[in-house]
Design a protein around this motif. Structure first.
Motif, mmCIF file in Angstrom:
data_model
loop_
_atom_site.group_PDB
_atom_site.id
_atom_site.type_symbol
_atom_site.label_atom_id
_atom_site.label_comp_id
_atom_site.label_asym_id
_atom_site.label_seq_id
_atom_site.Cartn_x
_atom_site.Cartn_y
_atom_site.Cartn_z
ATOM 1 N N ASP A 1 0.825 -1.212 0.000
ATOM 2 C CA ASP A 1 0.000 0.000 0.000
ATOM 3 C C ASP A 1 0.858 1.260 0.000
ATOM 4 O O ASP A 1 0.515 2.255 -0.658
ATOM 5 N N LEU A 2 1.977 1.214 0.727
ATOM 6 C CA LEU A 2 2.853 2.384 0.765
ATOM 7 C C LEU A 2 3.457 2.666 -0.607
ATOM 8 O O LEU A 2 3.579 3.825 -1.024
ATOM 9 N N LEU A 3 3.833 1.604 -1.313
ATOM 10 C CA LEU A 3 4.417 1.797 -2.643
ATOM 11 C C LEU A 3 3.387 2.358 -3.626
ATOM 12 O O LEU A 3 3.732 3.121 -4.528
ATOM 13 N N ARG A 4 2.124 1.976 -3.452
ATOM 14 C CA ARG A 4 1.082 2.556 -4.305
ATOM 15 C C ARG A 4 0.969 4.062 -4.062
ATOM 16 O O ARG A 4 0.812 4.849 -5.002
ATOM 17 N N SER A 5 1.043 4.452 -2.795
ATOM 18 C CA SER A 5 0.992 5.883 -2.495
ATOM 19 C C SER A 5 2.229 6.591 -3.036
ATOM 20 O O SER A 5 2.135 7.713 -3.565
ATOM 21 N N LEU A 6 3.385 5.958 -2.925
ATOM 22 C CA LEU A 6 4.595 6.558 -3.486
ATOM 23 C C LEU A 6 4.524 6.639 -5.008
ATOM 24 O O LEU A 6 5.020 7.600 -5.616
ATOM 25 N N ALA A 7 3.893 5.645 -5.625
ATOM 26 C CA ALA A 7 3.719 5.687 -7.082
ATOM 27 C C ALA A 7 2.810 6.852 -7.473
ATOM 28 O O ALA A 7 3.060 7.546 -8.479
ATOM 29 N N ARG B 1 -11.333 2.525 7.402
ATOM 30 C CA ARG B 1 -10.894 1.127 7.258
ATOM 31 C C ARG B 1 -11.605 0.433 6.104
ATOM 32 O O ARG B 1 -10.985 -0.349 5.365
ATOM 33 N N ALA B 2 -12.892 0.716 5.930
ATOM 34 C CA ALA B 2 -13.639 0.109 4.819
ATOM 35 C C ALA B 2 -13.087 0.572 3.476
ATOM 36 O O ALA B 2 -12.931 -0.229 2.535
ATOM 37 N N LEU B 3 -12.769 1.866 3.376
ATOM 38 C CA LEU B 3 -12.208 2.400 2.127
ATOM 39 C C LEU B 3 -10.826 1.813 1.861
ATOM 40 O O LEU B 3 -10.487 1.481 0.714
ATOM 41 N N GLU B 4 -10.005 1.672 2.892
ATOM 42 C CA GLU B 4 -8.667 1.102 2.723
ATOM 43 C C GLU B 4 -8.750 -0.361 2.321
ATOM 44 O O GLU B 4 -7.947 -0.830 1.482
ATOM 45 N N ALA B 5 -9.718 -1.102 2.870
ATOM 46 C CA ALA B 5 -9.888 -2.507 2.490
ATOM 47 C C ALA B 5 -10.307 -2.621 1.041
ATOM 48 O O ALA B 5 -9.812 -3.494 0.296
ATOM 49 N N ALA B 6 -11.215 -1.743 0.634
ATOM 50 C CA ALA B 6 -11.650 -1.757 -0.768
ATOM 51 C C ALA B 6 -10.499 -1.381 -1.695
ATOM 52 O O ALA B 6 -10.332 -1.959 -2.777
ATOM 53 N N ALA B 7 -9.677 -0.408 -1.260
ATOM 54 C CA ALA B 7 -8.543 0.014 -2.084
ATOM 55 C C ALA B 7 -7.523 -1.109 -2.239
ATOM 56 O O ALA B 7 -6.902 -1.260 -3.297
ATOM 57 N N ALA B 8 -7.341 -1.907 -1.200
ATOM 58 C CA ALA B 8 -6.372 -3.005 -1.256
ATOM 59 C C ALA B 8 -6.749 -4.044 -2.294
ATOM 60 O O ALA B 8 -5.879 -4.720 -2.865
ATOM 61 N N GLU B 9 -8.068 -4.188 -2.542
ATOM 62 C CA GLU B 9 -8.541 -5.169 -3.514
ATOM 63 C C GLU B 9 -8.725 -4.573 -4.904
ATOM 64 O O GLU B 9 -9.068 -5.282 -5.844
ATOM 65 N N GLU B 10 -8.495 -3.259 -5.026
ATOM 66 C CA GLU B 10 -8.777 -2.572 -6.284
ATOM 67 C C GLU B 10 -7.590 -2.695 -7.241
ATOM 68 O O GLU B 10 -6.435 -2.480 -6.866
ATOM 69 N N ALA B 11 -7.893 -3.049 -8.479
ATOM 70 C CA ALA B 11 -6.825 -3.183 -9.472
ATOM 71 C C ALA B 11 -6.530 -1.857 -10.179
ATOM 72 O O ALA B 11 -5.391 -1.560 -10.523
#
Length: 733
Positions: A336-342, A683-693
């Motif tokens: 998740d951190l690398l996605r934010s850095l990207a 937390r719900a938004l972060e969980a959804a983001a983790a599964e998002e392509a």
């Protein structure tokens, strides 16, 4: 052809904002002085000089046509004011009534717009100049009723004519200076932003965020000034290639500002996770280089030269290489951190493209919405509505108008009570010193006294050392120019310069040494009256209104979020509605920062809200950074399309929470922070983001989660600020 050794300094002088202003004043003062010497009538010198100064103070940025219209209005106002003073000068009661009513009315014109406020203030100053000139001549002779007004208006018209011609010849120059200032302030902002990425533990991030929020206020002020200057030149002149180029540069600056103010993740957590890697150092270096590039662009604009952004381009390549190296390690805890850095790297890459496009702004698409919001009044009805809306004790303009009127009447009463020599300097000092709030008044009061003392000492020394009148005339002209060159940023020096000019001018027609002690005494008396007035007459303590300005900030952020969500649903379009919502959010943030600066200058009892306000500013500016990141990454329609009910509902719920907090804060009510709901939401938004392509949809969910978490901190700061405001309200009752 001039040698390069001479042209380079001249070109650099031309890039200084006060230079053109000072040069116009020099031409006007030198012309008036030469005329008086040629006619052998130095008695005309003082009213001519005072008219020139008043006209220069009334000058506002405009096209030459607009400036000509403003000049005609100014001359009519000056003539009426000077003649009114002449007619009532010998009748104290009528004079006092006219002074009180006119000062109140002219100050209230500030509610209509800055142009009206500037002309009205200059008219009031010219009226006092008329009093000073009449006192110097021992009153009004019936046969010379028109003499003083004619000389004052002639001096004003002479400077006005120079100003109009100058504007016709160099109409684009002020705009170029203003845009250069925008990119210079953006450069400072980017450099301060880079300090947040310093990969060190234990940094005082809050102080760095506070410095960033304050600099954001300066960026917003520069953008607003440029926007107004462009708008005035666009009226009836659309299609000019040079003007359209400046308009595109302004939009590029707006885009850079949105991306520069974006935040993609809490920096402390990033520093902790990547402490042993160079990714944050690369981000810091890139931001710093982009700040340097903005400053280079500013210099290039001023000197009409191309600018090089190669260093920041190389820094971007280094950042991407470092990011690729971290990705290659494939560590799950970094996903998740690398996605934010990207997302951060993508944002900085787009910022780099914006900087590159500033070298050729004409390449910007012509089909983009280039309309600007007009804040000027539309007709007499709009003017009347604006004035009517400020006819209340809650209006700062009304309170200042009433306070200034009473201050001048008190000064006039003291003048007749003790009959001081050259007593009308008391009124002039009060006008310059009395400001809408205590902090500004205190600052100008101190600087006015210091400058007067410095100017009197310098004047005494120079008049003694150079008794020849021609030399003193040159000193007077130089001092007048120095006043306008320094009055915006160095008011102490400006006051010293204008005091020196007055002494030299009076020495041309009488005894300048005899003015030294009266000028000092009158300055101290006028400053004391203004200082006392701002303390006891409807004092506008900024600390007591912090909760209202904080609420306005949250309301503007909610409107900005709704505008962003609409763009995610319908597709990116930098239309006027979106840009206006974005600008209002940043304006509210900047106004809060300015208010806090004023609070810090208030007496200790009224400064107790400052710490709470500063904490709120840090939290709200961080929130604005997360919103800006959302705005910066808008893309094609469908990232969170109308059918994505869950994401859009989450965004609307966040906006509703912002508005609810704003209403509670504005009403000094108990701010109920729905912490459990917000954290669950995040937390719900972060969980959804983790599964998002999809990157764009994932970023939307991640940023909304960051906003939800930040709302907890914002709400807690709002709760403390509201509780303090409520306690103060109870104490007042």
């Amino acid at each position: 052809m001039l040698p390069t050794s001479l042209t380079q300094p001249l070109r650099r002088l031309w890039t200084l904002e006060p230079f053109a202003y000072s040069l116009r004043v020099f031409i006007a003062l030198a012309g008036a002085m030469a005329t008086c010497w040629y006619l052998d009538d130095m008695g005309k010198l003082i009213p001519l000089f005072l008219g020139i100064i008043a006209s220069a103070l009334a000058e506002t940025d405009d096209t030459w046509q607009g400036r000509l219209q403003a000049l005609l209005v100014t001359l009519v106002c000056f003539g009426v004011a000077a003649l009114s003073v002449e007619l009532t000068f010998a009748h104290p009661l009528a004079f006092a009534v006219g002074l009180g009513v006119s000062s109140f009315a002219m100050t209230m014109l500030g509610a209509v717009g800055q142009r009206y406020a500037t002309i009205a203030t200059a008219t009031l100053i010219l009226a006092i100049y008329t009093m000073i000139s009449l006192e110097q001549r021992d009153g009004v002779a019936l046969g010379e009723l028109w003499r003083e007004p004619l000389l004052l208006v002639s001096g004003a018209a002479w400077y006005g004519a120079i100003s109009v011609v100058w504007c016709a010849l160099f109409s684009r120059h002020p705009l170029k200076l203003s845009l250069a200032q925008v990119f210079r302030e953006l450069g400072v902002y980017l450099s301060l932003k880079s300090a947040l990425f310093e990969p060190l533990r234990g940094l005082d991030i809050e102080q760095r965020r506070l410095a960033l929020a304050r600099q954001n206020g300066r960026v917003v002020a520069a953008l607003n000034q440029s926007k107004e200057m462009i708008f005035r030149r666009l009226e009836g002149q659309r299609g000019g290639r040079k003007l359209n180029r400046y308009l595109r540069l302004y939009f590029i600056a707006q885009d850079i500002h949105e991306r520069a103010s974006s935040s993609h993740y809490p920096y402390g957590e990033l520093a902790e996770a990547f402490f042993h890697h160079d990714i944050l150092f690369r981000a810091q270096r890139l931001l710093d280089q982009q700040g340097r590039t903005c400053k280079a662009l500013s210099r290039a604009l001023l000197l009409d030269r191309p600018f090089d952004h190669g260093q920041s381009a190389q820094a971007l390549e280094d950042l991407n290489a470092s990011l690729a190296h971290l990705r290659a390690q494939q560590r799950d805890e970094w996903r998740d951190l690398l996605r934010s850095l990207a997302a951060l790297a993508d944002n900085l890459a787009t910022l780099e493209d914006k900087l590159a496009s500033a070298d050729n702004p004409d390449a910007r698409a012509d089909n983009e919405d280039s309309s600007l919001f007009d804040r000027s009044p539309r007709g007499l009805g709009d003017i009347a509505d604006r004035l009517r809306s400020h006819l209340t004790l809650s209006s700062p303009v009304f309170r200042h108008a009433l306070r200034l009127s009473v201050t001048l009447l008190a000064g006039y009463g003291v003048l007749h009570w003790i009959h001081p020599t050259q007593g009308y300097w008391i009124l002039l000092t009060s006008v310059f010193v009395c400001r809408p709030n205590f902090g500004a008044t205190r600052r100008f009061l101190r600087q006015r006294i210091q400058g007067t003392v410095l100017g009197l000492i310098a004047g005494w020394a120079l008049i003694t050392l150079f008794p020849a009148e021609p030399i003193q005339a040159l000193i007077a002209v130089a001092a007048g120019v120095a006043f306008f060159a320094t009055r915006a940023r160095h008011y102490t020096l400006a006051t010293a310069a204008i005091t020196l000019m007055v002494l030299c001018c009076f020495n041309q027609v009488g005894d300048g040494f005899g003015l030294i002690w009266p000028r000092l005494f009158d300055t101290l008396l006028g400053a004391a009256i203004a200082g006392l007035a701002v303390l006891v007459i409807l004092p506008d303590w900024q600390g007591r209104g912090l909760h209202r300005q904080a609420a306005t900030t949250l309301e503007a952020s909610a409107a900005y979020l709704r505008a962003i969500l609409a763009q995610y649903a319908q597709g990116k379009r930098d239309d006027l509605a979106y840009r206006l919502a974005r600008r209002n959010a940043h304006n509210a943030d900047a106004t809060l920062s300015t208010s806090l600066g004023n609070v810090l200058l208030e007496p200790g009892h009224f400064r107790k809200d400052a710490d709470l306000g500063l904490r709120f500013l840090v939290q709200s500016h961080t929130l604005l950074g997360y919103l800006s990141a959302l705005g910066a990454h808008r893309g094609a329609a469908g990232a969170a399309g109308a059918n994505d009910a869950a994401v859009m509902a989450a965004g609307e719920e966040v906006a509703d929470t912002l508005e609810h907090l704003a209403r509670q804060l504005a009403a000094r009510a108990t701010v109920a922070v729905p912490e459990a709901a917000l954290m669950s939401h995040a937390r719900a938004l972060e969980a959804a983001a983790a599964e998002e392509a999809g990157d764009e949809r994932r970023l939307l969910q991640t940023q909304l989660a960051l906003v939800s978490r930040q709302l907890v901190a914002v709400g807690e700061s709002a709760e403390r600020l509201s509780a303090q405001a409520s306690r103060e309200q109870g104490d007042l009752k």
